[in-house]
Design a protein around this motif. Sequence first.
Motif, short mmCIF file in Angstrom:
data_model
loop_
_atom_site.label_atom_id
_atom_site.label_comp_id
_atom_site.label_asym_id
_atom_site.label_seq_id
_atom_site.Cartn_x
_atom_site.Cartn_y
_atom_site.Cartn_z
N MET A 1 0.83 -1.20 0.00
CA MET A 1 0.00 0.00 0.00
C MET A 1 0.87 1.26 0.00
SD MET A 1 -2.53 1.47 2.99
CE MET A 1 -3.94 0.42 2.71
N ASN A 2 0.54 2.22 -0.86
CA ASN A 2 1.18 3.52 -0.83
C ASN A 2 0.42 4.37 0.20
OD1 ASN A 2 1.65 6.37 -1.40
ND2 ASN A 2 2.71 5.69 -3.24
N LEU A 3 1.05 4.58 1.37
CA LEU A 3 0.36 5.24 2.47
C LEU A 3 -0.04 6.67 2.13
CD1 LEU A 3 2.08 4.09 5.79
CD2 LEU A 3 -0.27 3.70 5.06
N LYS A 4 0.85 7.40 1.46
CA LYS A 4 0.52 8.79 1.14
C LYS A 4 -0.71 8.86 0.25
CE LYS A 4 2.34 13.18 -0.55
NZ LYS A 4 1.08 13.48 -1.24
N GLU A 5 -0.76 8.03 -0.76
CA GLU A 5 -1.93 8.02 -1.65
C GLU A 5 -3.19 7.62 -0.89
OE1 GLU A 5 -1.12 5.51 -4.97
OE2 GLU A 5 0.41 6.85 -5.81
N HIS A 6 -3.05 6.64 0.01
CA HIS A 6 -4.19 6.20 0.80
C HIS A 6 -4.72 7.34 1.67
CE1 HIS A 6 -6.71 3.72 3.43
NE2 HIS A 6 -6.06 4.25 4.46
N TYR A 7 -3.81 8.00 2.40
CA TYR A 7 -4.22 9.11 3.26
C TYR A 7 -4.82 10.26 2.45
CZ TYR A 7 -1.58 7.07 7.24
OH TYR A 7 -1.10 6.27 8.25
N ASP A 8 -4.24 10.54 1.29
CA ASP A 8 -4.74 11.62 0.43
C ASP A 8 -6.16 11.34 -0.03
OD1 ASP A 8 -2.35 12.97 0.69
OD2 ASP A 8 -1.62 12.51 -1.32
N ARG A 9 -6.40 10.11 -0.48
CA ARG A 9 -7.76 9.75 -0.93
C ARG A 9 -8.75 9.84 0.22
NH1 ARG A 9 -5.10 5.53 -3.64
NH2 ARG A 9 -5.71 4.09 -1.98
N LEU A 10 -8.35 9.33 1.37
CA LEU A 10 -9.21 9.35 2.54
C LEU A 10 -9.57 10.78 2.93
CD1 LEU A 10 -10.52 7.47 4.67
CD2 LEU A 10 -8.41 7.65 6.00
#
Length: 227
Positions: A1-10
């Motif tokens: 998982m790309n954490l930055k992308e995950h947090y950004d989408r969230l």
Amino acid sequence: MNLKEHYDRLYADSIEKIKNDYYSIDNLIDSSSDNRFGITVLIRPSVDIKNKIQDFLDELKKNNPNQYYYPNSDIHVTVLSIISCHDGFDLKTISIPEYQKIIQKSIEDIKDLEIHFEGITASNSAIMIQGFMSNDSLNQLRNNLRINFKNSGLQQSIDSRYAIQTAHSTVMRFREKIIDKESLLITLEEYRTFDFDKFKVENIELVYNDWYQRYHFAQQLHSFVLK
């Protein structure tokens, strides 16, 4: 998982929901009949980082004091929920030393576990500090725990809700209607990329806890020292 992308989408999805009043209010935070308890392996950030988080929360409190804000004693990163919180869980039904043995076995090869708290994100019910791992140690620890507990025969409900992959820390929950939405959104944007600093994890805890990890309900069952 790309954490930055995950947090950004969230963040993007949740901010839109908050703007349009589609956020979720937790009606159980103040309930005296909430009997959801379980056991969790967790990490607590350094005092310096927790104090920086409180500065952020103080900004949110200025115009929205009615929400639920985590005190320093309750701020944590969940490593893994071993027995998910549910009604009627009784600590007397499990052998704590057996759980300690599994966790001790799981941490033996874990080194240099470090978490960087940088920026904030949100869900439709809460505000969270973004946590980033500097290496694969946290994922390795979680996988060790998953494998060792599932092979142990001990009571567990690991990944029954979802398979945790992040290192975030929830610090505020919506307990009532937002009083000043504009102020809330401005403060969130101001702290969107704020650097709360990093810390090396020196120990992890096994705790008996309620749904919100509140200090006055929680009980530390054991503290494990990492190498």
